[in-house]
Design a protein around this motif. Structure first.
Motif, short mmCIF file in Angstrom:
data_model
loop_
_atom_site.label_atom_id
_atom_site.label_comp_id
_atom_site.label_asym_id
_atom_site.label_seq_id
_atom_site.Cartn_x
_atom_site.Cartn_y
_atom_site.Cartn_z
N LEU A 1 75.77 26.14 58.52
CA LEU A 1 74.32 25.50 57.79
C LEU A 1 73.17 25.80 58.53
O LEU A 1 72.18 26.08 57.98
N LEU A 2 73.29 25.39 60.09
CA LEU A 2 72.28 25.44 60.75
C LEU A 2 71.62 26.84 60.45
O LEU A 2 70.33 26.93 60.59
N ARG A 3 72.50 27.82 60.76
CA ARG A 3 72.00 29.29 60.66
C ARG A 3 71.34 29.63 59.44
O ARG A 3 70.42 30.40 59.39
N ARG A 4 71.85 28.94 58.15
CA ARG A 4 71.19 29.49 57.05
C ARG A 4 70.04 28.69 56.68
O ARG A 4 68.95 29.51 56.35
N LEU A 5 69.74 27.43 57.29
CA LEU A 5 68.61 26.79 57.34
C LEU A 5 67.46 27.49 58.14
O LEU A 5 66.43 27.54 57.75
N HIS A 6 67.92 27.97 59.23
CA HIS A 6 67.21 28.61 60.14
C HIS A 6 66.51 30.02 59.35
O HIS A 6 65.65 30.42 59.61
N ALA A 7 67.51 30.67 58.91
CA ALA A 7 67.01 32.01 58.26
C ALA A 7 66.10 31.77 57.16
O ALA A 7 65.30 32.46 57.04
N ALA A 8 66.25 30.72 56.42
CA ALA A 8 65.27 30.43 55.40
C ALA A 8 63.92 30.01 55.77
O ALA A 8 63.09 30.71 55.40
N ALA A 9 63.74 29.34 56.99
CA ALA A 9 62.75 28.90 57.34
C ALA A 9 61.96 30.24 58.20
O ALA A 9 60.80 30.59 57.95
N LEU A 10 62.95 31.36 58.80
CA LEU A 10 62.41 32.19 59.51
C LEU A 10 61.78 33.32 58.74
O LEU A 10 60.97 34.05 59.01
N ALA A 11 62.28 33.32 57.32
CA ALA A 11 61.85 34.14 56.27
C ALA A 11 60.48 34.26 55.98
O ALA A 11 59.73 34.89 55.30
N VAL A 12 59.97 32.99 56.00
CA VAL A 12 58.60 32.66 55.71
C VAL A 12 57.48 32.90 57.08
O VAL A 12 57.93 32.32 58.12
N GLY A 13 56.45 33.58 56.71
CA GLY A 13 55.83 34.05 57.89
C GLY A 13 54.32 33.63 57.74
O GLY A 13 53.78 33.61 56.47
N ALA A 14 53.52 33.90 58.57
CA ALA A 14 51.91 33.52 58.51
C ALA A 14 51.34 34.61 57.17
O ALA A 14 50.51 34.25 56.70
N ARG A 15 51.85 35.66 57.35
CA ARG A 15 51.29 36.98 56.61
C ARG A 15 51.51 36.31 55.01
O ARG A 15 50.58 36.89 54.25
#
Length: 407
Positions: A363-377
């Motif tokens: 779950l931690l990995r999935r939550l992290h991946a979801a957040a990481l997919a959002v970037g400043a660009r």
């Protein structure tokens, strides 16, 4: 001039283990003769040469004489008159004091082959006591060899206890202590390293923060093993199973519960706030042993956050985001996967729970991946600038975390 294969290469071949580096002892040679034959000298404290073709190490046969305290207090003597048996006699354990000639015949004056068969780690002779580093080496070898059924010989354990009682382990340099610890944590059974040192009375000298955990009780409903020291041994072994050979994960596993040694007696067996209490002894340990930054940083994160990861499914999306940010998980994404492994080792490193599932890690990995997919660009089109970008990025990442199913 005769060259013999020695040490770990002979030992591991006899044990049927994968071969490592091949080291040789040369009898009857001088440094000048070695250099004339094309060997390149690299040894600073004693004559060691690199083979011109293979790059393997060839050391001149030598003896050592104790000249001071600590593991560096020796005078080395190397010349053509030193015999192979004299060179082998200065080695630490009988299983490392076996040589092999060019025809594959063993030279084994101290019964190392028999000790390999009997699965015994035994010191070669009285000179063992002259080098305090050998106490740590014994423990480190046990971390590697315990899965094969090895034990420390009674007389060797007694000698190690006497060495610990002498106080000479305090003379060990931080770099050498760390080197032995890191190699033990990367071995198959780190608990054998801790147990061997503790049985010799040496753990308190080199890792007092860890030694203090033994005898500290925990709540039985969460820790059936009760003793915190026993728990840490189990966590280290589980980390070695989940991340074989990874001393970064292993060090975080070793130190994640240091705060439990500081719990006031009247609060036991509860350990409220131990994750924050553990940061001070952890930093002290890292400073004393000059622990590399990568090991220290993950250890700090795991010490501080492991309880939060255990209850990750209950945390609000904003809290998860801030946990990831505290761990520097946006700049160093690999750290979150490392943290998940340490926390899994913590949960499964308990009596009867070795095979328990740990969905929190995934779950931690999935939550992290979801957040990481959002970037400043992704926010550039909104016309934001300055601090607004950071605020909007945080909101967008929290929303992405919130959208991930928790169950």
């Amino acid at each position: 001039m005769n060259a013999y294969l020695v040490g770990g290469a002979v030992r591991d071949r006899l044990l049927g283990l994968p071969p490592g580096d091949r080291d040789y002892v040369v009898v009857g040679a001088t440094p000048e003769a070695m250099e004339a034959a094309g060997y390149r000298r690299v040894g600073r404290d004693f004559p060691v040469f690199l083979h011109p073709g293979t790059g393997e190490e060839y050391a001149l046969a030598r003896t050592e004489r104790k000249s001071g305290r600590g593991h560096r207090g020796f005078v080395v003597h190397a010349d053509p008159s030193v015999t192979l048996e004299q060179d082998l006699a200065r080695r630490d354990f009988t299983i490392n004091a076996i040589a092999e000639d060019a025809q594959g015949r063993l030279v084994d004056p101290f019964g190392g082959a028999a000790d390999l068969d009997a699965r015994v780690l035994r010191h070669v002779g009285a000179a063992f006591a002259e080098d305090p580093l050998r106490v740590l080496r014994a423990a480190r070898f046990m971390a590697r060899l315990a899965p094969l059924g090895f034990r420390v010989a009674d007389e060797t354990r007694a000698l190690m206890r006497a060495m610990a009682e002498s106080g000479e382990l305090a003379e060990l340099t931080p770099e050498r202590v760390w080197q032995e610890l890191a190699r033990a944590l990367a071995a198959a059974r780190p608990s054998a390293f801790l147990r061997t040192l503790r049985e010799a009375g040496a753990l308190a000298a080199v890792l007092p923060e860890v030694d203090a955990l033994y005898g500290v009780p925990q709540r039985a409903e969460y820790h059936p093993e009760i003793d915190t020291g026993a728990h840490v041994e189990m966590v280290c072994d589980m980390a070695a199973t989940l991340a074989p050979g990874d001393a970064v994960i292993g060090f975080a596993a070793l130190t994640h519960d240091l705060g439990k040694a500081l719990t006031p007696a009247h609060r036991l067996p509860r350990h409220v706030g131990h994750e924050h209490a553990g940061l001070a002894p952890l930093e002290a340990l890292c400073a004393r042993l000059k622990v590399p930054a990568a090991h220290r940083e993950l250890a700090v994160v795991a010490c501080r956050e492991h309880l939060n990861v255990h209850r990750i499914a209950e945390l609000r999306a904003a809290t998860v985001h801030d946990l990831i940010a505290r761990c520097d998980g946006f700049r160093k994404p690999a750290r979150i996967g490392q943290l998940a492994l340490v926390c899994e080792a913590d949960k499964r490193g308990r009596l009867g729970l070795a095979d328990a599932p740990y969905p929190q890690g995934d779950l931690l990995r999935r939550l992290h991946a979801a957040a990481l997919a959002v970037g400043a660009r992704d926010l550039a089109a909104e016309g934001l600038s300055g601090p607004e970008i950071g605020q909007a990025l945080r909101r967008a990442r929290i929303a992405a975390i919130d959208a991930v199913p928790r169950h």
